[in-house]
Design an enzyme around this catalytic site. Structure first.
Site, mmCIF file in Angstrom:
data_model
loop_
_atom_site.group_PDB
_atom_site.id
_atom_site.type_symbol
_atom_site.label_atom_id
_atom_site.label_comp_id
_atom_site.label_asym_id
_atom_site.label_seq_id
_atom_site.Cartn_x
_atom_site.Cartn_y
_atom_site.Cartn_z
ATOM 1 C CD GLU A 19 -2.198 3.577 -3.234
ATOM 2 O OE1 GLU A 19 -1.513 3.973 -1.828
ATOM 3 O OE2 GLU A 19 -3.226 2.717 -2.856
ATOM 4 C CG PHE A 26 -6.894 3.871 -3.850
ATOM 5 C CD1 PHE A 26 -7.697 4.462 -2.718
ATOM 6 C CD2 PHE A 26 -6.854 2.410 -4.094
ATOM 7 C CE1 PHE A 26 -8.732 3.550 -2.402
ATOM 8 C CE2 PHE A 26 -8.054 1.851 -3.601
ATOM 9 C CZ PHE A 26 -8.909 2.196 -2.605
ATOM 10 C CG LEU A 66 -2.021 -0.708 1.070
ATOM 11 C CD1 LEU A 66 -2.568 -1.212 2.583
ATOM 12 C CD2 LEU A 66 -3.214 0.414 0.616
ATOM 13 C CG HIS A 121 -13.633 3.626 -1.483
ATOM 14 N ND1 HIS A 121 -13.517 4.122 -0.290
ATOM 15 C CD2 HIS A 121 -12.527 2.697 -1.852
ATOM 16 C CE1 HIS A 121 -12.515 3.185 0.363
ATOM 17 N NE2 HIS A 121 -12.043 2.603 -0.494
HETATM 18 C C1 LIG Z 1 -4.802 4.770 -0.180
HETATM 19 C C2 LIG Z 1 -5.453 3.247 -0.342
HETATM 20 N N1 LIG Z 1 -5.144 2.150 -1.005
HETATM 21 C C3 LIG Z 1 -5.625 1.214 -1.341
HETATM 22 C C4 LIG Z 1 -6.914 0.796 -0.495
HETATM 23 C C5 LIG Z 1 -7.655 -0.187 -0.917
HETATM 24 N N2 LIG Z 1 -7.731 -1.317 0.041
HETATM 25 C C6 LIG Z 1 -8.680 -1.148 1.013
HETATM 26 S S1 LIG Z 1 -8.224 -1.872 2.633
HETATM 27 C C7 LIG Z 1 -6.902 -2.510 1.930
HETATM 28 C C8 LIG Z 1 -6.145 -3.638 2.762
HETATM 29 C C9 LIG Z 1 -5.820 -3.029 4.039
HETATM 30 O O1 LIG Z 1 -4.861 -3.702 4.922
HETATM 31 P P1 LIG Z 1 -4.332 -3.475 6.097
HETATM 32 O O2 LIG Z 1 -3.921 -1.854 6.212
HETATM 33 O O3 LIG Z 1 -3.628 -4.462 6.703
HETATM 34 O O4 LIG Z 1 -5.937 -3.178 6.889
HETATM 35 P P2 LIG Z 1 -6.808 -4.603 7.243
HETATM 36 O O5 LIG Z 1 -7.691 -4.473 6.038
HETATM 37 O O6 LIG Z 1 -6.020 -5.955 7.290
HETATM 38 O O7 LIG Z 1 -7.357 -4.513 8.478
HETATM 39 C C10 LIG Z 1 -6.617 -2.176 0.718
HETATM 40 C C11 LIG Z 1 -5.606 -2.306 -0.039
HETATM 41 C C12 LIG Z 1 -7.367 1.918 0.173
HETATM 42 N N3 LIG Z 1 -8.541 2.047 0.704
HETATM 43 N N4 LIG Z 1 -6.531 3.141 0.056
#
Ligand SMILES: Cc1ncc(C[n+]2csc(CCOP(=O)(O)OP(=O)(O)O)c2C)c(N)n1
Ligand SMILES: Cc1ncc(C[n+]2csc(CCOP(=O)(O)OP(=O)(O)O)c2C)c(N)n1
Ligand SMILES: [Mg+2]
Ligand SMILES: [Mg+2]
Lengths: 328, 329, 328, 329
Positions: free
Chosen positions: C58, C83, C56, C126
Site C-alpha cells: 500500500e 489498509f 500488497l 477491518h
Molecule cells: C495490508 C493489507 N492489504 C490488503 C489486505 C486484503 N487481503 C487480505 S488477504 C489478501 C491476500 C493475501 O495473500 P497472501 O499474503 O499470499 O496470503 P494467502 O491469502 O495467500 O494465504 C489480501 C490482499 C489486507 N488484509 N491487509
C-alpha cells in the site's frame, strides 16, 4: 526544588525508570549519541543491550517494541511525530488494537516518545502536532506535558503503565526551565504524576482557558495580561488527553460560564474540538457565551518565519478569544 | 534426520485437526451459524504443522489472516478456537477477535493479524526480548507470498539480521494473493531468493511435506538459539479452497485453472505424510484413520462447546480495552 | 430515474470518467477481477494498462499514485480504510502536504477510494471509520456519500478535482438501492455533485440531525419515527467533510435551536466533535439545548455480533438523543 | 565511453555550483541570516551531478533531506533555491518549503522530501505514468544508505521491477545516517547487493567520480527508455561536513574519526574531476578556476537576490493549499 530543563526532565525520568526496572530499554535513531538530546549518557550507564540505535525503519522498530512489550519488556521508543506516519500501522493495527482484539490476553507496556518540533522553521515534514488523530483511535493513552515537572512525572507513569502510551513532547518547551521537586521532598519519595488528573494551573472566575502543551504557558501569559484589565482567568492543563479529566473542566466552566481552548494542533477535529463538544453537551447550561477554539490554522507548516508565526495559538490570540467570550 | 514416532504422529494429528476443523468451519459457516470472513488453510497444513513441530511451548509464533492453521499447529485448543469463530465468551478472545485474531498467549501464540505483513515486526520484537534478556526462546512468523511484498518484511528481515535475532520467517507461498498470482507481483522467482539481501539463509521447501518443513525449521531454530540469527523459509504450497468463505464473487476459473487446482490436490500434505508413515512402518492405515476420526470427534465436540457457550454480555463491551483501566469517554 | 445499487454507482462513475478522460486509471489489489465488486468489467473495457492489479504494497502504490498524478495522470486507487495505516506516510507526507510545501507547484489529482467495511463481523483489523483523523490533517478533501446518487456524483467530482481526495465508501451501503438520475434527465447532461454543499434531506422545525454516511439513513428513519410523535426533524447530510458546508448546518440550527450529530466514527475527536464545536462557537446563541453527539463507542470493533451491534449510532440512539434535546 | 567536452564542463560547473552554494549556506546560516535545518552536500557532488548529467529536462528527479545538491545538479536555479532558504516569496516554493523541500516542476525536479524514503514511491509513480502513456521520460530518485532500510524502498523496487518501469534508484551511500554507521544497520555489505532481490542490475560505483556516476546512469537510462526496467546504482561517497547545520550536540569524534574524514577529503570529487580534465587536456587549470569563480559569483548574486526578496504577506498563508480552492474552516 531543583530548577530543571524540560529535556533534562525527560532524561531523568528514563534513567530513573531504567535503574528501577531491568525490563525497561530504549530504542530509536541516534539515541546512543543523543542527537535529540533526551537520551544523553544513558548508553554509558545502561550499555548497548538496553540502549538500541535502530536503522531508519520506523514501522519495523515500532513493531519490534510492540513485540518486546508482549513478552515482558518495557520499551521506550524515541521518535518525532512526523516520522510516525511511516510506522503508523504498528501504532494503530498492533499497539492500539491488540489487547482488545485478543480479549485482554495481550499486555503492552510500550511507550512512544514523540517529539513535536514546530515553531522553528522545520517546515511541513517535521512539524506535526498529531495527537488529535491518535485520540480518535481507541486504545492509546495520550500524554502531553507542559512543563518539566509534569514531563518527568508523566513519563515515569507512562513507563510503569501497562498500556501503550504516546508521550507528545512539545519541542518548543525543550529549553524550558521549571521546578522539579527532589525525590526527598515528595511524600512518595518519587515524582509520579497520575494520568487523568488535570492541573488547575491558576484559579479564576471570569473565563476558563484550557491549554494543551505549550499553549498552557501562553494561557498563563494571557491570564497575567488580562488580570491587569481586571479579568480573572482559570487556567487548566489536562496533562493527559486519554484519559481526559472532563470533571475538572466542567467544574471550572460551571464557575466561570466561559470557555476558551488553546491547542497547537490544526483546528479541525482537534483536541480543542473534542473538549468543546464535551462542554457543549455536558456543560451546556453553564455556558454564558460561545466556546472559543484557539487552535492552529488549518494549513501545513510553512517554512518561512513570516508565515509560520501566524499559525499557532499564542498569548495575543488567547487574550482576544477571552475578550470575545466576555464581549469586551 | 531421525525423527521420533511421537513427533511424526503428532504432526499427523495436528494436520488432521486443522483439516477437520476447516471442513467443519466451511460446513457451519455455510449453514449460517456465524458470519464474517474466514480463510481456510486446507492444503497448506504441512507448512504450519511441520514448522511448529520444531518449537516449544515457550517459543512464540505470530500469524496472519489465514489464521486457523497456525494456532492449531502450535497446540492451540480447537474448542476455544471454534467458540471464538462463533463469537462466544469462551472463545480465545471472548468473542472479540473472531477468525482472524485467534491467540493463545499461554502457549506462545501471539496472535493472528488481519493486516498483512503487520505481525512480522511484532515477531521480531519478541525475538529481540530474547536477546536482551539472554533467554533462549525463539519467535516464528507466518506470512503469505502476497504479504512478502510489504515494506514491513524488508524492515523486519533487516532488523533481525543486523541484530542476529532468534526469529524464523516462514513464507507460505501458496502462489496467490486472493486472485493475484505471485509470479506477477514478486520480482524474483522465489521469495526465499530474497534472503541473500539480508545476509540470512533462504530455503525453498516443499510445503506439502511436513517432514521437510520440520527439518528446515529444526535447523533454523538451532541457528536461532545458538545466536546465529534469523532464517527465511519458503514453503511452496497451495490453497485447495477459495481465498475466503463467502468470497463468491470471483469464479475460480478466472485466476486458477481446474487443472492447476487438481494437480495440487494430488499433492495433499496429509496423504503424503500418511503414505510415508505407512510405507516406513511407523503407523498402519488403521492408526492413521483413527487419528482422522479422533480429530473429527474433537472438532465435533468443539462445535458443541461453541454452540453452548453464551454470547458476551453488553457490559463486556468496554472490558479488555486497558490493562490499567481508565474511565471511558 | 434508474434504481441503482450503491456499488454499481461507484462502478458507473469510474467507467464514465475513464471514458471521458484518458489520463484516468485505476489501481488496487485484485481489482481486475473486482473482488470487492466496484471495479467489475473495467478491465475488459479499458485494458491492463489502465486497470492495474498491485502487489500488497500500500505504501508503494499509494505513493506511485501520487507520483503519477504529479505528472498529469488521474489515478483512482482502491483500498480499505484499515489498509491505509500501512500506506499512511504517502497519504500524509506526500499527498496531503506536497502542494503547499512546494508553494503550489504540485498538482495532485489523485483519488483514494477507501471502503469502510464495518457492521458485519469484520473485527478490529477491518472496520475502521477513520475520516476524522484525515480531517485533522490539512490538504485532503474528504468525501463521504450516503446514497447511490451522491456516491456517483461525488466520485465523479473527485476524479475531476485537481486535489487529493479520499472518498470514504460506507460498506454497509454497498447493497443500498436508490434513484440515480439518467444523464438525459439532467440539466448538465451528467451527474456531478459539487463539494461543500450539504443536502437538506428533509426539512423540519424541532431539531436538526446531521448524519454522516450510513447515519444519514438512520437519521431519516429516526425522523419518521419521531414524526409520529409530532416531532419534526430536519436531516442534513454534509456529503463532504472537507470542505464542510457549515452555513447549511448553522442555518438549520438557527431554525430548530437543537442539534444532534450522528457519526459512525469513534466519538473522541470525531466529525461529530468537530461539528459540535463549530456550532458551539458560531451558532451558540441559537442553541436551546445541549448538543448531542451520537457517535460510535470508543472501543475497537468487537467481532461478535452481540457486542458489535452496540457500537454504532442507530435509529434508536438518534431518537433518544433528539428526545434529550427536547427534554421529552 | 566518449563524453563530449560540454558535458564534462557542465558537470564541473554544477559541482562547483553545489560546492559554492553549500559553502555560502554554511556562512550565512552561521551568521544567522536564516534558521531551520540544512544538510550540506559537500563531498557528495559527483553523485548527483554525474547522475543528472545523464538526464534531460523532461526526465524527473526526486530527492531527500540532503536537498541542495540534487536540484542544482538537475539544472535548478541557485537564486530561487537561496531565496527559498531565506524564506522569501521569490524562492522556489515562495518560502513555504525551505531547505528540505526545494522543487522545480518546470524542469522535472519533483521535489525533495524530509521524510526519509518517502519520495521513492513518488518517483516510481512518475515512471509508471511514462509507461501508461507510452512516453519515454525516465524518473530518478536519490536516497541515502540510512533510508535504504525503509520499507518504502522494498515496495518501490519491487513495483518498478515487476512493471518494468523506467526508474533509476540512486543510493548515496555516505556511510552514515546522522551518527549511525551503515555497517551496523544494513545487513549486506553494499546496498547495491540488494538489487538481485528485485531482479534488477545493482551497481556499486565510486561516488567521488562524476564520470563513473555519469556512465552508470547513462546505461541505466538507456535500459529504462528501452523498456528494460529499473536499475539500482549505489554511489559510495562521504559527507565532508556534519550531518546538518546547527547539529552541534554531537562531536564528530564520537562517530567518525578524524583520520577517516581526512582520508575521504583526499578524494574530493571536484579535485578528481578537474585533475582528469586537465590531465586529459580537456580544460586548463585556469579554465577550471574560472568555473569556480563564476559559480561563486553566481552564488553571491543568489544571496543578493534572496536578501532583496520580500517575505510573504500574511494573506499568503492560505494560498497554495488547493488547486481547486475551498473555503478555509
Ligand atoms: C495490508 C493489507 N492489504 C490488503 C489486505 C486484503 N487481503 C487480505 S488477504 C489478501 C491476500 C493475501 O495473500 P497472501 O499474503 O499470499 O496470503 P494467502 O491469502 O495467500 O494465504 C489480501 C490482499 C489486507 N488484509 N491487509
Ligand atoms: C522517516 C524518517 N525517519 C527519521 C528521520 C530523521 N533523519 C533525518 S536525516 C537522517 C539520516 C539519514 O541518513 P541517510 O539516509 O544515509 O542520508 P544522509 O543524511 O546520510 O545523506 C535521519 C535519521 C527522517 N527525516 N525521516
Ligand atoms: Mg498467498
Ligand atoms: Mg547516509
Amino acid at each position: 526544588m531543583a530548577q530543571t530543563v524540560f529535556i533534562e526532565a525527560i532524561n531523568q525520568a528514563i534513567a530513573e525508570e531504567m535503574r528501577r526496572d531491568e525490563s525497561v530499554f530504549i530504542m530509536g535513531e541516534d539515541i546512543r549519541l543523543a542527537v535529540y538530546g533526551a537520551t544523553a549518557n544513558l548508553l554509558g550507564e545502561f550499555g548497548e543491550k538496553r540502549v538500541l540505535d535502530t536503522p531508519l525503519s520506523e514501522n519495523g522498530f515500532f513493531g519490534a517494541a510492540v513485540g518486546a512489550s508482549l513478552v515482558g519488556m518495557r520499551p521506550v521508543v524515541e521518535t518525532l511525530t512526523s516520522f510516525m506516519w511511516v510506522g503508523m500501522d504498528q501504532l494503530i493495527s498492533q499497539a492500539a488494537k491488540m489487547r482488545y482484539m485478543f480479549g485482554g490476553q495481550a499486555t503492552l507496556p510500550v511507550v512512544y516518545r514523540a517529539t513535536m518540533f514546530y515553531g522553528g522553521g522545520s517546515a511541513a515534514h517535521h512539524s506535526d502536532r498529531s495527537y488529535p488523530m491518535f485520540m480518535n483511535m481507541p486504545g492509546l493513552k495520550i500524554i502531553i506535558p507542559s512543563n518539566p515537572a509534569d514531563m518527568k512525572g508523566l513519563l515515569k507513569s507512562a513507563i510503569r503503565d501497562d498500556d501503550p502510551c504516546i508521550v507528545f513532547e512539545d519541542g518548543t518547551l525543550f529549553g524550558m526551565r521549571g521546578e522539579v521537586p527532589d525525590d526527598s521532598e515528595l511524600p512518595l519519595g518519587e515524582l509520579i504524576v497520575p494520568f487523568g488528573e488535570a492541573r488547575v494551573v491558576q484559579e479564576g472566575t471570569d473565563c476558563t482557558v484550557v491549554g494543551i502543551a505549550a499553549s498552557v504557558n501562553h494561557a498563563v501569559a494571557a491570564a497575567d495580561q488580562l488580570a491587569q484589565e481586571g479579568i480573572s482567568i482559570e487556567v487548566i492543563d489536562p496533562r493527559t488527553l486519554v484519559p481526559f479529566d472532563k470533571a475538572t473542566v466542567l467544574k471550572s466552566v460551571e464557575k466561570t460560564g466561559r470557555l476558551v481552548i488553546a491547542d497547537p494542533a490544526p483546528k479541525v477535529c482537534s483536541a480543542a474540538s473534542e473538549i468543546a463538544s464535551i462542554v457543549a453537551e455536558e456543560g451546556f447550561w453553564d455556558l454564558q457565551a460561545p466556546i472559543q477554539k484557539v487552535a492552529s490554522e488549518q494549513v501545513h507548516i510553512p517554512y518561512t518565519p513570516a508565515l509560520e508565526k501566524l499559525v499557532y495559538p499564542n498569548t495575543e490570540k488567547i487574550v482576544a478569544a477571552v475578550k470575545r467570550t466576555l464581549d469586551v | 534426520m531421525d525423527i521420533d514416532r511421537d513427533t511424526l504422529m503428532q504432526m499427523l494429528r495436528r494436520m488432521w485437526m486443522i483439516r477437520n476443523f476447516e471442513l467443519k468451519v466451511i460446513e457451519v459457516h455455510s449453514a449460517g451459524e456465524f458470519t464474517g470472513a474466514a480463510h481456510p488453510y486446507i492444503g497448506e497444513e504441512a507448512v504450519a504443522v511441520g514448522a511448529c513441530a520444531a518449537l516449544n511451548d515457550t517459543d512464540y509464533i505470530a500469524g496472519n489472516h489465514r489464521s486457523h492453521g497456525h494456532p492449531i499447529a502450535k497446540g492451540g485448543r480447537v474448542d476455544k478456537a471454534m467458540a471464538e469463530l462463533y463469537g462466544r465468551v469462551d472463545g480465545y478472545c471472548k468473542g472479540k477477535g473472531g477468525s482472524m485474531h485467534l491467540a493463545d498467549f499461554s502457549i506462545g501464540i501471539l496472535g493472528e493479524s488481519g493486516i498483512l505483513g503487520s505481525s512480522v515486526p511484532v515477531a521480531v520484537g519478541a525475538a529481540l526480548a530474547a536477546k536482551i534478556r539472554e533467554e533462549n526462546f525463539v519467535s516464528l512468523v507466518f506470512f503469505g507470498d502476497g504479504a512478502s511484498n510489504q515494506g514491513a518484511l524488508h524492515e523486519s528481515m533487516n532488523l533481525a539480521s543486523i541484530w542476529s535475532l532468534p526469529v524464523i520467517f516462514v513464507c507460505e507461498n501458496n502462489q496467490y494473493a486472493v486472485t493475484t498470482s505471485y509470479a506477477t507481483t514478486v520480482s524474483v522467482e522465489h521469495v526465499s531468493d530474497r534472503a541473500s539481501a539480508y545476509n540470512m539463509p533462504g530455503l525453498l521447501i516443499d510445503g506439502q511435506d511436513a517432514i521437510a518443513m520440520y527439518e528446515a525449521t529444526v535447523e533454523a531454530v538451532r541457528r536461532a538459539r545458538a545466536g546465529e540469527g534469523p532464517t527465511l523459509i519458503e514453503g511452496l504450497t497451495y490453497r485447495f479452497e477459495e481465498h475466503s468463505l463467502g468470497l463468491g464473487r470471483v469464479r475460480r476459473g478466472e485466476y486458477r485453472t481446474e487443472e492447476e487446482i487438481d494437480s495440487w490436490r494430488q499433492r495433499d500434505p496429509i496423504v503424503i505424510h500418511e503414505d510415508r508413515l505407512i510405507s516406513q512402518g511407523i503407523a498402519s492405515r488403521e492408526e492413521c484413520d483413527a487419528v482422522n476420526a479422533e480429530t473429527q470427534q474433537e472438532v465435533d465436540r468443539a462445535v458443541d462447546f461453541a454452540r453452548n457457550s453464551p454470547f458476551p454480555e453488553e457490559a463486556d463491551l468496554y472490558e479488555d480495552m486497558w490493562a490499567n483501566p481508565i474511565p471511558q469517554p
